[in-house]
Design a protein around this motif. Structure first.
Motif, PDB file in Angstrom:
ATOM      1  N   ASN A   1      84.645  72.698  42.094  1.00  0.00           N
ATOM      2  CA  ASN A   1      84.273  73.852  42.912  1.00  0.00           C
ATOM      3  C   ASN A   1      83.885  74.964  41.946  1.00  0.00           C
ATOM      4  OD1 ASN A   1      85.275  76.663  44.149  1.00  0.00           O
ATOM      5  ND2 ASN A   1      84.623  75.351  45.831  1.00  0.00           N
ATOM      6  N   ALA A   2      82.575  75.227  41.817  1.00  0.00           N
ATOM      7  CA  ALA A   2      82.062  76.234  40.883  1.00  0.00           C
ATOM      8  C   ALA A   2      81.326  77.312  41.668  1.00  0.00           C
ATOM      9  CB  ALA A   2      81.127  75.591  39.864  1.00  0.00           C
ATOM     10  N   ARG A   3      81.568  78.568  41.310  1.00  0.00           N
ATOM     11  CA  ARG A   3      80.954  79.683  42.018  1.00  0.00           C
ATOM     12  C   ARG A   3      80.695  80.850  41.059  1.00  0.00           C
ATOM     13  NH1 ARG A   3      80.726  76.144  45.081  1.00  0.00           N
ATOM     14  NH2 ARG A   3      81.351  76.051  47.285  1.00  0.00           N
ATOM     15  N   PHE A   4      79.685  81.655  41.395  1.00  0.00           N
ATOM     16  CA  PHE A   4      79.473  82.941  40.718  1.00  0.00           C
ATOM     17  C   PHE A   4      80.496  83.929  41.251  1.00  0.00           C
ATOM     18  CE2 PHE A   4      75.376  81.197  39.565  1.00  0.00           C
ATOM     19  CZ  PHE A   4      75.099  81.806  38.340  1.00  0.00           C
ATOM     20  N   THR A   5      81.219  84.572  40.331  1.00  0.00           N
ATOM     21  CA  THR A   5      82.223  85.566  40.724  1.00  0.00           C
ATOM     22  C   THR A   5      81.769  86.987  40.436  1.00  0.00           C
ATOM     23  OG1 THR A   5      83.303  85.324  38.571  1.00  0.00           O
ATOM     24  CG2 THR A   5      84.110  83.959  40.389  1.00  0.00           C
ATOM     25  N   GLY A   6      80.688  87.131  39.671  1.00  0.00           N
ATOM     26  CA  GLY A   6      80.137  88.444  39.386  1.00  0.00           C
ATOM     27  C   GLY A   6      78.712  88.303  38.926  1.00  0.00           C
ATOM     28  N   SER A   7      77.851  89.271  39.293  1.00  0.00           N
ATOM     29  CA  SER A   7      76.456  89.188  38.871  1.00  0.00           C
ATOM     30  C   SER A   7      75.759  90.513  39.097  1.00  0.00           C
ATOM     31  CB  SER A   7      75.735  88.083  39.655  1.00  0.00           C
ATOM     32  OG  SER A   7      74.383  88.016  39.288  1.00  0.00           O
ATOM     33  N   ASP A   8      74.782  90.802  38.228  1.00  0.00           N
ATOM     34  CA  ASP A   8      73.917  91.956  38.421  1.00  0.00           C
ATOM     35  C   ASP A   8      72.770  91.639  39.381  1.00  0.00           C
ATOM     36  OD1 ASP A   8      75.478  93.327  36.645  1.00  0.00           O
ATOM     37  OD2 ASP A   8      74.157  92.981  34.929  1.00  0.00           O
ATOM     38  N   ILE A   9      72.626  90.359  39.737  1.00  0.00           N
ATOM     39  CA  ILE A   9      71.554  89.955  40.649  1.00  0.00           C
ATOM     40  C   ILE A   9      72.058  90.088  42.080  1.00  0.00           C
ATOM     41  CG2 ILE A   9      70.037  88.054  41.338  1.00  0.00           C
ATOM     42  CD1 ILE A   9      70.341  86.956  38.495  1.00  0.00           C
ATOM     43  N   PRO A  10      71.386  90.861  42.914  1.00  0.00           N
ATOM     44  CA  PRO A  10      71.860  91.033  44.297  1.00  0.00           C
ATOM     45  C   PRO A  10      71.982  89.695  45.022  1.00  0.00           C
ATOM     46  CG  PRO A  10      70.117  92.612  43.771  1.00  0.00           C
ATOM     47  CD  PRO A  10      70.173  91.651  42.634  1.00  0.00           C
ATOM     48  N   GLY A  11      73.107  89.515  45.722  1.00  0.00           N
ATOM     49  CA  GLY A  11      73.315  88.325  46.529  1.00  0.00           C
ATOM     50  C   GLY A  11      73.724  87.080  45.764  1.00  0.00           C
ATOM     51  N   GLN A  12      73.971  87.213  44.457  1.00  0.00           N
ATOM     52  CA  GLN A  12      74.271  86.026  43.655  1.00  0.00           C
ATOM     53  C   GLN A  12      75.737  85.626  43.729  1.00  0.00           C
ATOM     54  OE1 GLN A  12      71.974  84.246  42.288  1.00  0.00           O
ATOM     55  NE2 GLN A  12      73.258  82.770  41.204  1.00  0.00           N
ATOM     56  N   VAL A  13      76.635  86.585  43.927  1.00  0.00           N
ATOM     57  CA  VAL A  13      78.067  86.282  43.971  1.00  0.00           C
ATOM     58  C   VAL A  13      78.352  85.323  45.130  1.00  0.00           C
ATOM     59  CG1 VAL A  13      80.370  87.245  44.326  1.00  0.00           C
ATOM     60  CG2 VAL A  13      78.717  88.463  42.898  1.00  0.00           C
ATOM     61  N   GLY A  14      79.107  84.292  44.824  1.00  0.00           N
ATOM     62  CA  GLY A  14      79.446  83.291  45.820  1.00  0.00           C
ATOM     63  C   GLY A  14      78.554  82.068  45.790  1.00  0.00           C
ATOM     64  N   LYS A  15      77.426  82.131  45.092  1.00  0.00           N
ATOM     65  CA  LYS A  15      76.542  80.974  45.009  1.00  0.00           C
ATOM     66  C   LYS A  15      77.063  79.962  43.985  1.00  0.00           C
ATOM     67  CE  LYS A  15      72.236  83.127  46.573  1.00  0.00           C
ATOM     68  NZ  LYS A  15      70.809  83.402  46.266  1.00  0.00           N
ATOM     69  N   THR A  16      76.568  78.735  44.110  1.00  0.00           N
ATOM     70  CA  THR A  16      76.977  77.640  43.228  1.00  0.00           C
ATOM     71  C   THR A  16      76.062  77.572  42.018  1.00  0.00           C
ATOM     72  OG1 THR A  16      77.774  76.372  45.127  1.00  0.00           O
ATOM     73  CG2 THR A  16      77.378  75.158  43.084  1.00  0.00           C
ATOM     74  N   PRO A  17      76.594  77.554  40.799  1.00  0.00           N
ATOM     75  CA  PRO A  17      75.738  77.413  39.613  1.00  0.00           C
ATOM     76  C   PRO A  17      74.969  76.099  39.647  1.00  0.00           C
ATOM     77  CG  PRO A  17      77.969  78.072  39.002  1.00  0.00           C
ATOM     78  CD  PRO A  17      78.014  77.689  40.439  1.00  0.00           C
ATOM     79  N   ALA A  18      73.858  76.072  38.940  1.00  0.00           N
ATOM     80  CA  ALA A  18      73.042  74.862  38.870  1.00  0.00           C
ATOM     81  C   ALA A  18      73.812  73.718  38.208  1.00  0.00           C
ATOM     82  CB  ALA A  18      71.761  75.147  38.091  1.00  0.00           C
ATOM     83  N   PHE A  19      73.491  72.502  38.626  1.00  0.00           N
ATOM     84  CA  PHE A  19      74.052  71.271  38.067  1.00  0.00           C
ATOM     85  C   PHE A  19      75.577  71.291  38.122  1.00  0.00           C
ATOM     86  CE2 PHE A  19      69.824  71.678  36.245  1.00  0.00           C
ATOM     87  CZ  PHE A  19      69.294  70.428  36.505  1.00  0.00           C
TER      88      PHE A  19
END
Length: 758
Positions: free
Chosen positions: A634-652
Motif C-alpha cells: 500500500n503506497a501513497r503520496f503523503t505530501g506534495s507541491d502538486i495540487p491534488g497529488q496527496v493520496g495518489k499511488t506512486p507509479a509502479f
C-alpha cells in the motif's frame, strides 16, 4: 543463533550437549549436563573394573579381587537428549545470508538468497526466472538487452533500476554509482552462483539508494576441482543462439576460472535483433589457509536495435510494429578488481577490494515514425563514457561470546564525459563523430564513506545491532557545448552533500531454528548529474534540491521449525522524503524541486517446503520443493507541491506481486515450473491516462501472470540436456512504460540445447 558462536564451539569441542528451553545463562546451561556426565563417568568406569570378566584366565585372582572390593551398584540410567544446532543453521543458509558474512553483519537485516545451482539453467537472462525466489523485486521487462529495470516497494520508477543498488560481488554495476546510477549491463546468469537481496539496513551496509541491495555473486571453482572444461550451446525461437563456455581448476594454492559467453537473438520486431558477449577471468592465490589474493576481470559487450515504443492503441493493433527502425544501442563494460582477505590470529578479519571500471554507452536515436510516414531528416548520436575507480576496505573483530564489530570505508571517483552529435546519416556508425556537436559536458563524481556496526549477543538469546555511516558526495558538471534550442548559459555547477545515517536492529532466537527480527534504518538517494544540470532544458539556477531520504521500518520472523520447511514473514513501513521531480515553467524552462513525500507499507512473506525432506527419498538426494512469496503493498503520496497529488499511488506500485513455483531436483534432473503474477499498477505518478487516439495510454498497466518451464537433464556424467518454454501460456502483456510509450513483452518462446563437460 541460540548462543554466541564461540559458546557453541566451546560446548562441542568439550563434548557438551546443548540444553534448550531453560532460563539459565547460556554458558551454565551448556556446562550443567557436562558436569553431570563427568561425575557419572568415573563411577561407571569403577563399576566396570570391579565386575567379573568371564574371559579372565586368573580365576582365583578374580575371586580374591571380588572378595576384597565393594559390590558394584547399578545406577539408574540417565538419558541426555541434544539437538544439533548446526542443522538448523545450515537449513536457514539455503534461504538467507549468514548472520555475520565475512566482514559484513547481516543479522536483523531481512535477507534472501537464491542459490542458482538449485534450479535449472537460466537461458538468455530471463530475469523473471532468475528472481522467481526473490520476494518483492518487480522486473519491468525490456526485450532488448541493453537496459535492466528493477523496482521495489513502490520507491521510484524502475527505469534502468535507478532506485535499486545492483552490485556484483559487492561492487556497483551502475554506470556511475553516484552521478548516473543506471543499469545497462548485466552478467549472464550462468556465471552467477547466487543472488542476494538485502532490505532494511542495506544503505548502512553498502551505501546509496534507499533499498534494497541486489548483490550478484560470481561463480568460483570449488576446492579440489581438477581441470574441467564445459561448453553449453542452446538454440531457440526468434533466432536464439546461446553459447557459454568455462574452463576452471582449483588445486593447491592456485585457482582459476575463465568463461566466454555469446547470445544472439533476432527479436520479435523489426530492428529488434541483439548480440551479447561476455568474458570473465578469476585468478585466486592461497598462500596459506588464512589468506586469499584474487584478481577478477569482467567484460560485457551488448549491441541491440531499438524498435521504439508503442502507444496502447498501436500495441493492440500490431505489437510487432517498429516505430524507430534505424535506432541502435551499444554498451561496453570492462572491470578489473584486485581483492584480498586475511584472517588474523587475534580474531581480526580483513577484506579489501580495489577496482577500475570503464563503461561506454552509445546510442543512435531519431524521432519515431509509423510505416508510410516520411523518414526523419536527422538522428542524434550520443556517447556517455564512465571511468570509475573505487576502494572498499572492511575489518571485523570477533569478540566475547559471539559478538562481532565491523568498521570500514568506501572511496569512489567517476570521470564521465557526455557528448552528442547531430547527423543526417540515419545509420551513422557508433564512432563517427563527424556530425554537428550539440552537447558536451565534462562530469565528475566523488564519494566517501566511513561506517561501523556491532552485533551484541545478550542473555536470553537476544542480539542487538547498532549501525552508523557517514557519507560524502560531490558532483560537478562543466559544459562547453549546449543544445542550440536552449537560451540558458553554459552550465558550470558543483554540489556537495554530507549525510549521516543511523540504524538499529534487534533480534531474538527462539525454539529450534526460529528468529524474530526488527530493523529501523535510514537511507538516501544521491543527487545525479541531471539533478543539478539538465542538459536538455533551461534549468533555472539557484534551486538546488534537497536530498531524497528514507526511513525504513521492518519487523518479522523467520526460521526452520521442522525439517524441509522455511518461512519468512514481515511487515514494513518506508517513509521516502523529498522526492525529486522536474517541474516545467514553460515548454523548455524547468526547475528541479522536491515535490513530495511517499509512504510505502505492507507485508512480505516467503514459504518454502521440500516434500521429500522427511522421507526416505531425501537420503537418495531427491527434492520436491514448492515455494511461494508475496509482497502486499500500500503506497501513497503523503505530501506534495502538486495540487491534488496527496493520496495518489506512486507509479509502479502494484498492490500485490506474487511469485510461486515447484522444482523437482536430484543428481540427474532439475525440472522447474514458476509463475510471476502482478496486479495492475499505474505507470506515472499522476495516476491518469495519457494522450488520445494513436497516442493513447491508459492510466494503468493491466494485471498479468506469466508461467515459465525450465529443465536440465544430466544424461551422463559428461552430457546434460537443457530445454524450456518461457511464457508458457503465451500471455499478451506489457509491464514497461515510459513517457513515449510501452514496450511489448515476449510471447511464448522455447529453447533446447546440450552441455558437455570434460
Amino acid at each position: 543463533m541460540a548462543y554466541g558462536l564461540r559458546q557453541w564451539r566451546w560446548a562441542i569441542k568439550h563434548g557438551c550437549p546443548v540444553v534448550t528451553g531453560s532460563r539459565m545463562p547460556p554458558l551454565r546451561r551448556a556446562v550443567l549436563p557436562f558436569a553431570l556426565l563427568t561425575a557419572l563417568v568415573p563411577l561407571s568406569s569403577y563399576a566396570q573394573t570391579t565386575a567379573a570378566d568371564p574371559s579372565d584366565e586368573s580365576g582365583s585372582t578374580q575371586q580374591n579381587t571380588q572378595a576384597t572390593q565393594p559390590k558394584a551398584t547399578r545406577l539408574p540410567a540417565v538419558n541426555v537428549r541434544a539437538e544439533d544446532w548446526r542443522k538448523f543453521l545450515k537449513a536457514k543458509l539455503v534461504y538467507q545470508m549468514p548472520e555475520v558474512d565475512g566482514t559484513k553483519i547481516t543479522v536483523t537485516k531481512k535477507t534472501t538468497v537464491t542459490h542458482l545451482d538449485n534450479q535449472p539453467t537460466v537461458i538468455g537472462n530471463n530475469l523473471n526466472q532468475t528472481l522467481a525466489r526473490t520476494p518483492g523485486v518487480l522486473v519491468s521487462e525490456q526485450p532488448t538487452p541493453t537496459q535492466f529495470n528493477f523496482s521495489y516497494r513502490g520507491i521510484g520508477n524502475p527505469q534502468e533500476s535507478e532506485f535499486v543498488l545492483v552490485m556484483q560481488d559487492g561492487i556497483p554495476l551502475e554506470g556511475d554509482w553516484i552521478g548516473f546510477p543506471t543499469l545497462y549491463a548485466f552478467p549472464m546468469t550462468q556465471s552467477l552462483s547466487e543472488v542476494q537481496l538485502i532490505r532494511g539496513g542495506s544503505s548502512l551496509l553498502y551505501g546509496p539508494e534507499p533499498a534494497p541491495v541486489i548483490n550478484l555473486v560470481s561463480k568460483r571453482p570449488a576446492p579440489g576441482t581438477p581441470l574441467t572444461v564445459t561448453t553449453e550451446n542452446v538454440v531457440g525461437e526468434h533466432g536464439l543462439f546461446s553459447s557459454y563456455n568455462v574452463i576452471e581448476r582449483n588445486q593447491g594454492a592456485w585457482a582459476f576460472r575463465a568463461d566466454a559467453g555469446y547470445v544472439h537473438s533476432d527479436g520479435t520486431r523489426a530492428n529488434d535483433g541483439s548480440q551479447n558477449r561476455q568474458v570473465d577471468l578469476y585468478l585466486g592465490y592461497h598462500p596459506d589457509e588464512h589468506q586469499l589474493w584474487w584478481i577478477d576481470f569482467h567484460a560485457i559487450s551488448d549491441v541491440s536495435g531499438d524498435p521504439g515504443r508503442l502507444s496502447y492503441t498501436q500495441w493492440q493493433q500490431d505489437p510487432r510494429t517498429a516505430t524507430t527502425p534505424y535506432n541502435r544501442d551499444w554498451v561496453n563494460r570492462d572491470q578489473l578488481v584486485l581483492g584480498h582477505t586475511h584472517q588474523f590470529d587475534n580474531n581480526w578479519s580483513l577484506e579489501a577490494k580495489l577496482w577500475f571500471t570503464y563503461e561506454d554507452l552509445v546510442n543512435r536515436a531519431a524521432r519515431a515514425q509509423l510505416p508510410g510516414q516520411p523518414l526523419p531528416s536527422t538522428t542524434t548520436l550520443q556517447d556517455e563514457a564512465f571511468r570509475t575507480y573505487g576502494a572498499d576496505v572492511r575489518l571485523r573483530k570477533s569478540w566475547g561470546q559471539g559478538n562481532a564489530f565491523t568498521v570500514g570505508t568506501v572511496l569512489f571517483h567517476g570521470n564521465d564525459p557526455f557528448r552528442q552529435w547531430s547527423s543526417t546519416d540515419l545509420t551513422v556508425a557508433r564512432d563517427d563523430h563527424s556530425g554537428t556537436p550539440v552537447l558536451n559536458q565534462n562530469r565528475t563524481s566523488q564519494y566517501a564513506s566511513l561506517f561501523a556496526e556491532n552485533v551484541f549477543r545478550l542473555p536470553y538469546r537476544i542480539h542487538i545491532v547498532p549501525s552508523v555511516r557517514l557519507e560524502h558526495e560531490q558532483i560537478s558538471v562543466d559544459e562547453t557545448v549546449k543544445p542550440p534550442f536552449l537560451s540558458r548559459p553554459l552550465v558550470n555547477e558543483t554540489d556537495r552533500r554530507n549525510v549521516p545515517l543511523f540504524g538499529l536492529g534487534i533480534g531474538n532466537d527462539f525454539g529450534q531454528g526460529n528468529e524474530t527480527y526488527f530493523n529501523v534504518s535510514q537511507g538516501w538517494r544521491p543527487l545525479r548529474y541531471f539533478d543539478i544540470a539538465s542538459p536538455f532544458s533551461n534549468l533555472i539556477p539557484g534551486h538546488a534540491a534537497a536530498l531524497s531520504k528514507s526511513v525504513s521500518w521492518e519487523a518479522g520472523v523467520h526460521g526452520v521449525p521442522v525439517t524441509g520447511l522455511y518461512y519468512d514473514v514481515s511487515v514494513f513501513w518506508i517513509n521516502f522524503k523529498n522526492r525529486l521531480e522536474t517541474q516545467y515553467i514553460n515548454v523548455i524552462d524547468t526547475i528541479e524541486v522536491n515535490t513530495g513525500d511517499t509512504r510505502s507499507r505492507g507485508l512480505e512473506g516467503q514459504l518454502d517446503y521440500d516434500f521429500f525432506a522427511r522421507t526416505p527419498f531425501a537420503a537418495q538426494g531427491q527434492h520436491l520443493e514448492a515455494f511461494i512469496n508475496a509482497s502486499l503493498l500500500n503506497a501513497r503520496f503523503t505530501g506534495s507541491d502538486i495540487p491534488g497529488q496527496v493520496g495518489k499511488t506512486p507509479a509502479f506500485s502494484p498492490d500485490s506481486l506474487i511469485k510461486t513455483g515447484v522444482t523437482w531436483r536430484n543428481a540427474r534432473v532439475k525440472l522447474s515450473l514458476t509463475a510471476v503474477s502482478s496486479s495492475a499498477q499505474y505507470w506515472q505518478d499522476s495516476d491518469e491516462s495519457y494522450g488520445s487516439g494513436e497516442t493513447y495510454m491508459p492510466a494503468r498497466i493491466p494485471a498479468y501472470t506469466v508461467v515459465d518451464l525450465a529443465s536440465d537433464w544430466q544424461l551422463t556424467r559428461s552430457v546434460k540436456l537443457l530445454a524450456g518454454i518461457s511464457n508458457l501460456g503465451n500471455r499478451h502483456y506489457f509491464d514497461r512504460v515510459w513517457q513515449n510509450g510501452l514496450e511489448p513483452a515476449f510471447g511464448r518462446t522455447w529453447y533446447t540445447g546440450v552441455s558437455l563437460t570434460m
